[in-house]
Design an enzyme around this catalytic site. Structure first.
Site, mmCIF file in Angstrom:
data_model
loop_
_atom_site.group_PDB
_atom_site.id
_atom_site.type_symbol
_atom_site.label_atom_id
_atom_site.label_comp_id
_atom_site.label_asym_id
_atom_site.label_seq_id
_atom_site.Cartn_x
_atom_site.Cartn_y
_atom_site.Cartn_z
ATOM 1 N N LYS A 17 0.818 -1.208 0.000
ATOM 2 C CA LYS A 17 0.000 0.000 0.000
ATOM 3 C C LYS A 17 0.856 1.265 0.000
ATOM 4 C CE LYS A 17 -4.312 -1.878 1.686
ATOM 5 N NZ LYS A 17 -3.931 -3.299 1.880
ATOM 6 N N ASP A 18 2.144 1.126 0.285
ATOM 7 C CA ASP A 18 3.040 2.279 0.184
ATOM 8 C C ASP A 18 3.039 2.878 -1.221
ATOM 9 O OD1 ASP A 18 4.028 2.507 2.806
ATOM 10 O OD2 ASP A 18 5.467 0.894 2.479
#
Ligand SMILES: *Cc1c(COP(=O)(O)O)cnc(C)c1O
Length: 434
Positions: free
Chosen positions: A107-108
């Site tokens: 999700k970074d």
């Protein structure tokens, strides 16, 4: 770039408008009016391009001239300050490690891209915004890390007390600066409801420029296509068809891959791998979409009963089930199968998978067995195994080292503001924090 709503009653918007609105007014999802193809020259030389160069070309092709080249290059270089290595696990099976960013989860990519894009547009207007986000774990820390230290942006994270792992809680509550964590005495659903109520509250919205960092924001989807291109660039010389297996919950990651394919990336097949929350594999088999409450599993970031990107998935194929099935093979695994896969792969070659990556590994194996095809298989590892340390250590019967950036977090002191699940509490907190 122009975007329309999948529900078709809201007006078309620009990329910038879609980023700040998050959701169209008619509650659909934003989709690009057209998804342009990359030129064949791009694919001929893709194996000579860096990750950043690939990402730049992809983004520029998608969003057009809304951001000048030099600015866009800088944004991409800032977002992709870490690698996504492709590691061989077995013959013709590699893992694409997407957990080398600050929060150790894939999700970074989405959160950092969204943060840099928002901050780019805001700087031009000298506006301030306050981002509210509810999290069940991974999203909150990726979003917080993405916006950390950005001028003009405050981030408030709501998380359910006692329902995130210790490490996840530390990741949410130790950042400081422009990030505040609210520990809600309730469930994740309560946190989500509170955020929704805040966006509907007239008084709050008159006083504070609230914005969402929702997972369905188009700026979180675009960067999730980058690494499909990048992995392909490394496998191209082998000349085999390429199959990707994506561990899926809300299906944003898989939609990133579908967009890559639509832009011309020659992906032979996608495997949609889920845990017991198998609404989409079931839809692929029966043609019936039957959302239902989620059940808890050891791959908890995929415990989603009503996948929010389903509307995008069917929209990409004009709702034609046969066309969807040509591109996507659906599978699901229970916790026991997932644990066995982690153990087996570790014993065979020493590679440690996290429970999400393990589900994707199983999907790839099943696809190979079912079809008998020969291909270059890639499964996406969406989290570092140490994020699920208790589960993984018990399965492989060995201590896992915490990466340095997690170790630092664990030693820091938690700072969270306790909140009831009553909206009036959140409202008075936000009004006071202005
Ligand atoms: C969010 C998440 C997923 C699911 O991704 P979707 O885009 O929602 O399908 C898988 N694995 C991990 C570790 C995650 O954090």
């Amino acid at each position: 770039m122009r975007l329309y709503s999948t529900n078709r009653s809201a007006a078309e918007v620009s990329f910038k408008e879609a980023v700040f609105k998050g959701l169209p007014d008619d509650n659909g999802l934003f989709m690009p009016v057209s998804i342009p193809q990359l030129p064949s020259a791009f694919f001929e030389t893709i194996d000579k391009l860096s990750f950043q160069e690939i990402a730049f070309q992809v983004t520029k092709t998608l969003i057009g001239d809304e951001i000048p080249d030099a600015d866009l290059k800088k944004i991409i270089d800032d977002v992709l300050s870490f690698d996504a290595p492709l590691v061989k696990v077995e013959d013709n099976i590699s893992v694409l490690e997407l957990f080398h960013g600050p929060s150790l989860a894939f999700k970074d990519f989405g959160a950092r891209f969204m943060a840099k894009i928002m901050s780019y547009f805001l700087q031009k207007e000298k506006k301030e915004i306050h981002i509210l986000v509810a999290t069940s774990g991974d999203t909150g820390s990726a979003v917080a890390q993405g916006f950390l230290g950005m001028p003009g942006i405050k981030v408030t994270i709501l998380y359910p007390s006692g329902k995130v792992s210790d490490i996840q809680e530390k990741q949410l509550t130790t950042l400081g600066q422009n990030i505040t964590a609210l520990e809600v005495n309730g469930t994740f659903d309560d946190c989500q409801r509170l955020v929704k109520e805040a966006f509907l509250d007239k008084e709050l919205n008159n006083k504070i420029n609230l914005s969402s960092a929702n997972s369905i924001n188009i700026s979180r989807l675009i960067p999730q296509s980058f690494y499909y291109f990048y992995a392909y660039s490394k496998l191209k010389s082998l000349g085999l068809p390429v199959v990707f297996s994506t561990p899926s919950g809300n299906f944003g990651n898989l939609c990133g891959g579908l967009i890559a394919k639509r832009m011309g990336l020659p992906i032979h097949k996608f495997v949609a791998s889920t845990n017991a929350n198998d609404v989409v594999p079931e839809f692929l088999e029966t043609g019936i979409f039957n959302p239902r409450p989620s059940v808890a599993t050891i791959s908890n970031a995929m415990d989603v009963g009503n996948p929010s990107n389903y509307a995008r998935l069917v929209e990409l194929y004009g709702k034609d089930l046969e066309a969807i099935k040509k591109d996507i093979f659906g599978t699901r695994y229970n916790d026991e199968e997932t644990a066995q896969a982690i153990e087996k792969v570790y014993k065979a070659g020493g590679y440690i998978m996290d429970p999400h990556g393990a589900v994707a590994y199983l999907g790839l194996k099943e696809y190979a067995k079912t079809t008998g095809e020969k291909f270059s298989g890639v499964f996406l590892a969406t989290a570092h195994p140490s994020k699920f340390i208790e589960v993984v250590e018990e399965i492989i019967n060995k201590k896992i080292e915490l990466p340095e950036r997690l170790q630092t977090v664990v030693n820091k002191k938690k700072e969270a503001f306790p909140l009831t699940s009553d909206f009036s509490d959140l409202k008075s907190y936000l009004l006071k924090s202005m």
